[in-house]
Design a protein around this motif. Structure first.
Motif, PDB file in Angstrom:
ATOM      1  N   ASP A 221       0.823  -1.212   0.000  1.00 27.10           N
ATOM      2  CA  ASP A 221       0.000   0.000   0.000  1.00 27.10           C
ATOM      3  C   ASP A 221       0.857   1.262   0.000  1.00 27.10           C
ATOM      4  O   ASP A 221       2.090   1.198   0.022  1.00 27.10           O
ATOM      5  CB  ASP A 221      -0.996  -0.016   1.160  1.00 27.10           C
ATOM      6  CG  ASP A 221      -0.351   0.159   2.532  1.00 27.10           C
ATOM      7  OD1 ASP A 221       0.800   0.629   2.606  1.00 27.10           O
ATOM      8  OD2 ASP A 221      -0.995  -0.176   3.541  1.00 27.10           O
ATOM      9  N   HIS A 222       0.194   2.424  -0.024  1.00 26.54           N
ATOM     10  CA  HIS A 222       0.927   3.682  -0.165  1.00 26.54           C
ATOM     11  C   HIS A 222       1.669   4.081   1.109  1.00 26.54           C
ATOM     12  O   HIS A 222       2.382   5.087   1.118  1.00 26.54           O
ATOM     13  CB  HIS A 222      -0.011   4.804  -0.613  1.00 26.54           C
ATOM     14  CG  HIS A 222      -1.006   5.250   0.416  1.00 26.54           C
ATOM     15  ND1 HIS A 222      -2.196   4.594   0.632  1.00 26.54           N
ATOM     16  CD2 HIS A 222      -0.978   6.287   1.288  1.00 26.54           C
ATOM     17  CE1 HIS A 222      -2.880   5.225   1.573  1.00 26.54           C
ATOM     18  NE2 HIS A 222      -2.163   6.246   1.993  1.00 26.54           N
TER      19      HIS A 222
ATOM     20  N   THR B 150      -2.014   6.480 -11.556  1.00 27.38           N
ATOM     21  CA  THR B 150      -1.992   7.888 -11.167  1.00 27.38           C
ATOM     22  C   THR B 150      -1.838   8.836 -12.353  1.00 27.38           C
ATOM     23  O   THR B 150      -2.175  10.016 -12.242  1.00 27.38           O
ATOM     24  CB  THR B 150      -0.874   8.171 -10.150  1.00 27.38           C
ATOM     25  OG1 THR B 150       0.405   7.975 -10.771  1.00 27.38           O
ATOM     26  CG2 THR B 150      -0.987   7.260  -8.940  1.00 27.38           C
TER      27      THR B 150
ATOM     28  N   LEU C  57     -12.002   8.050  -8.015  1.00 32.23           N
ATOM     29  CA  LEU C  57     -11.493   8.086  -6.646  1.00 32.23           C
ATOM     30  C   LEU C  57     -12.120   9.240  -5.864  1.00 32.23           C
ATOM     31  O   LEU C  57     -12.463   9.083  -4.685  1.00 32.23           O
ATOM     32  CB  LEU C  57      -9.970   8.212  -6.655  1.00 32.23           C
ATOM     33  CG  LEU C  57      -9.276   8.023  -5.303  1.00 32.23           C
ATOM     34  CD1 LEU C  57      -9.698   6.714  -4.653  1.00 32.23           C
ATOM     35  CD2 LEU C  57      -7.760   8.058  -5.472  1.00 32.23           C
TER      36      LEU C  57
ATOM     37  N   TRP D 199     -10.223   0.885  -2.011  1.00 27.47           N
ATOM     38  CA  TRP D 199      -8.908   0.472  -2.506  1.00 27.47           C
ATOM     39  C   TRP D 199      -8.718   0.941  -3.941  1.00 27.47           C
ATOM     40  O   TRP D 199      -9.501   0.583  -4.833  1.00 27.47           O
ATOM     41  CB  TRP D 199      -8.762  -1.047  -2.448  1.00 27.47           C
ATOM     42  CG  TRP D 199      -8.496  -1.605  -1.085  1.00 27.47           C
ATOM     43  CD1 TRP D 199      -8.666  -0.981   0.114  1.00 27.47           C
ATOM     44  CD2 TRP D 199      -8.010  -2.926  -0.793  1.00 27.47           C
ATOM     45  NE1 TRP D 199      -8.328  -1.819   1.136  1.00 27.47           N
ATOM     46  CE2 TRP D 199      -7.914  -3.021   0.618  1.00 27.47           C
ATOM     47  CE3 TRP D 199      -7.665  -4.026  -1.569  1.00 27.47           C
ATOM     48  CZ2 TRP D 199      -7.480  -4.184   1.251  1.00 27.47           C
ATOM     49  CZ3 TRP D 199      -7.232  -5.178  -0.937  1.00 27.47           C
ATOM     50  CH2 TRP D 199      -7.141  -5.259   0.453  1.00 27.47           C
ATOM     51  N   PHE D 200      -7.680   1.735  -4.151  1.00 29.29           N
ATOM     52  CA  PHE D 200      -7.267   2.139  -5.498  1.00 29.29           C
ATOM     53  C   PHE D 200      -6.061   1.286  -5.868  1.00 29.29           C
ATOM     54  O   PHE D 200      -4.983   1.435  -5.280  1.00 29.29           O
ATOM     55  CB  PHE D 200      -6.911   3.632  -5.508  1.00 29.29           C
ATOM     56  CG  PHE D 200      -6.212   4.090  -6.757  1.00 29.29           C
ATOM     57  CD1 PHE D 200      -6.829   3.995  -7.992  1.00 29.29           C
ATOM     58  CD2 PHE D 200      -4.933   4.635  -6.699  1.00 29.29           C
ATOM     59  CE1 PHE D 200      -6.183   4.424  -9.152  1.00 29.29           C
ATOM     60  CE2 PHE D 200      -4.282   5.069  -7.834  1.00 29.29           C
ATOM     61  CZ  PHE D 200      -4.912   4.965  -9.070  1.00 29.29           C
TER      62      PHE D 200
ATOM     63  N   TYR E  38      -0.476  10.828  -4.376  1.00 33.01           N
ATOM     64  CA  TYR E  38      -1.750  10.810  -5.101  1.00 33.01           C
ATOM     65  C   TYR E  38      -2.924  10.594  -4.153  1.00 33.01           C
ATOM     66  O   TYR E  38      -3.908  11.341  -4.177  1.00 33.01           O
ATOM     67  CB  TYR E  38      -1.698   9.697  -6.146  1.00 33.01           C
ATOM     68  CG  TYR E  38      -2.836   9.701  -7.139  1.00 33.01           C
ATOM     69  CD1 TYR E  38      -2.844  10.576  -8.219  1.00 33.01           C
ATOM     70  CD2 TYR E  38      -3.886   8.791  -7.028  1.00 33.01           C
ATOM     71  CE1 TYR E  38      -3.864  10.563  -9.155  1.00 33.01           C
ATOM     72  CE2 TYR E  38      -4.915   8.772  -7.953  1.00 33.01           C
ATOM     73  CZ  TYR E  38      -4.904   9.651  -9.008  1.00 33.01           C
ATOM     74  OH  TYR E  38      -5.920   9.639  -9.931  1.00 33.01           O
ATOM     75  N   VAL E  39      -2.823   9.578  -3.316  1.00 32.73           N
ATOM     76  CA  VAL E  39      -3.925   9.243  -2.408  1.00 32.73           C
ATOM     77  C   VAL E  39      -4.089  10.301  -1.322  1.00 32.73           C
ATOM     78  O   VAL E  39      -5.214  10.645  -0.938  1.00 32.73           O
ATOM     79  CB  VAL E  39      -3.697   7.844  -1.783  1.00 32.73           C
ATOM     80  CG1 VAL E  39      -4.715   7.558  -0.695  1.00 32.73           C
ATOM     81  CG2 VAL E  39      -3.783   6.773  -2.863  1.00 32.73           C
ATOM     82  N   SER E  40      -2.973  10.846  -0.837  1.00 33.29           N
ATOM     83  CA  SER E  40      -3.033  11.844   0.237  1.00 33.29           C
ATOM     84  C   SER E  40      -3.762  13.108  -0.207  1.00 33.29           C
ATOM     85  O   SER E  40      -4.317  13.840   0.625  1.00 33.29           O
ATOM     86  CB  SER E  40      -1.614  12.202   0.701  1.00 33.29           C
ATOM     87  OG  SER E  40      -0.974  11.074   1.268  1.00 33.29           O
TER      88      SER E  40
ATOM     89  N   VAL F  99      -9.224   5.633   2.357  1.00 30.30           N
ATOM     90  CA  VAL F  99      -8.797   5.349   0.991  1.00 30.30           C
ATOM     91  C   VAL F  99      -7.353   4.867   1.009  1.00 30.30           C
ATOM     92  O   VAL F  99      -6.468   5.534   1.558  1.00 30.30           O
ATOM     93  CB  VAL F  99      -8.919   6.595   0.094  1.00 30.30           C
ATOM     94  CG1 VAL F  99      -8.370   6.305  -1.300  1.00 30.30           C
ATOM     95  CG2 VAL F  99     -10.367   7.056   0.007  1.00 30.30           C
TER      96      VAL F  99
ATOM     97  N   GLY G  52      -4.150   3.383  -1.474  1.00 31.40           N
ATOM     98  CA  GLY G  52      -3.582   3.104  -2.788  1.00 31.40           C
ATOM     99  C   GLY G  52      -2.618   1.945  -2.660  1.00 31.40           C
ATOM    100  O   GLY G  52      -1.956   1.797  -1.632  1.00 31.40           O
TER     101      GLY G  52
END
Length: 213
Positions: A50-51, A73, A83, A104-105, A121-123, A130, A132
C-alpha cells in the motif's frame, strides 16, 4: 364492542400486511447499475504493497467492507474522478454497514507508480479510508482478473503511455469474498465513471440482497 374489536383486528392485519409487502419490495428491488453475484466468490491470496509501504494480502480484507477499482496515477480522467467520487461517498456508504468500509485504489502501472507517487496521489484526497496499492504484474494480473476486472498496457515506448482498464468498482465483504460489482453508466460522448447518486441508491439494495441470500 365486538364491532370495535373487529375493526381493530382488521387495522392490525392491514398494518402487518403493509409492513411485509414493504420488506418484500425492498428485498426484491433490483439495483440499477450493480450486479450481485448469486454466490460470494472466494479470493485467492495475493501480495500487494500500500501507499504506506505496508504489505496488503487477503487478511487485510477481513472485518471490513471494501470497494476496489483499478487504475493508475497518470490516468487523465476516469481514475481521479472515480477516486474523488468514492472518497466523497464513503462516509454515507459506511453509515449503512456495521463494519468499516474502505476504498482500494489498485494501481496497475507499477513502472511509474512508486510507493511515494501513490502516497502523494492518495493523500491529495485527505480520506483515511482510501488506500492506494500496487505490485508487480505477476501479482497484479491474477488478482485483478479474479476481481472480474482487467487492464492492458500500451506497447508505446513513450513515457506518457495510457493504460486501458476497467471502470467498474467491486464490492468485497468482511469475509474477503467478492459479492457485487458497481458499473458506470455507458453513454455516448461521456466518460464511463461511477455515478455517485446511483451508487448511493444501489448500495442498500445490494446489501438487502446479500442479507436475503
Amino acid at each position: 364492542m365486538f364491532r370495535n374489536l373487529t375493526y381493530l383486528l382488521l387495522a392490525a392485519g392491514a398494518l402487518i400486511a403493509g409492513v411485509m409487502l414493504y420488506q418484500l419490495s425492498q428485498v426484491s428491488a433490483e439495483p440499477k447499475l450493480a450486479l450481485v453475484y448469486p454466490q460470494p466468490r472466494a479470493l485467492a491470496d495475493f501480495n500487494l504493497t500500500d501507499h504506506h509501504g505496508e504489505t496488503v494480502n487477503r487478511e487485510r480484507l477481513y472485518g471490513q467492507w471494501t470497494l476496489a477499482f483499478v487504475g493508475y496515477t497518470s490516468c487523465p480522467d476516469i481514475c481521479p474522478l472515480t477516486l474523488a467520487k468514492l472518497a466523497g461517498a464513503q462516509p454515507k456508504l459506511a453509515e449503512q454497514v456495521s463494519q468499516p468500509l474502505k476504498v482500494w485504489f489498485i494501481s496497475v502501472d507499477p513502472n511509474r507508480d512508486s510507493i511515494e507517487q501513490l502516497n502523494r496521489y492518495v493523500s491529495y484526497f485527505e480520506q483515511a479510508s482510501v488506500l492506494g496499492m500496487t505490485a508487480g504484474h505477476d501479482q497484479l494480473f491474477p488478482f485483478v482478473r479474479q476481481l472480474g476486472l482487467m487492464y492492458a498496457l500500451s506497447s508505446s515506448t513513450s513515457q506518457d503511455y495510457l493504460v486501458d482498464h476497467s471502470a467498474s468498482v467491486v464490492l468485497i465483504n468482511p469475509q474477503g469474498q467478492l459479492v457485487a460489482m458497481f458499473k458506470p453508466p455507458m453513454q455516448v460522448g461521456e466518460l464511463p465513471v461511477i455515478n455517485v447518486e446511483q451508487l448511493l441508491a444501489d448500495f442498500p439494495l445490494v446489501l438487502n440482497k446479500l442479507n436475503a441470500g
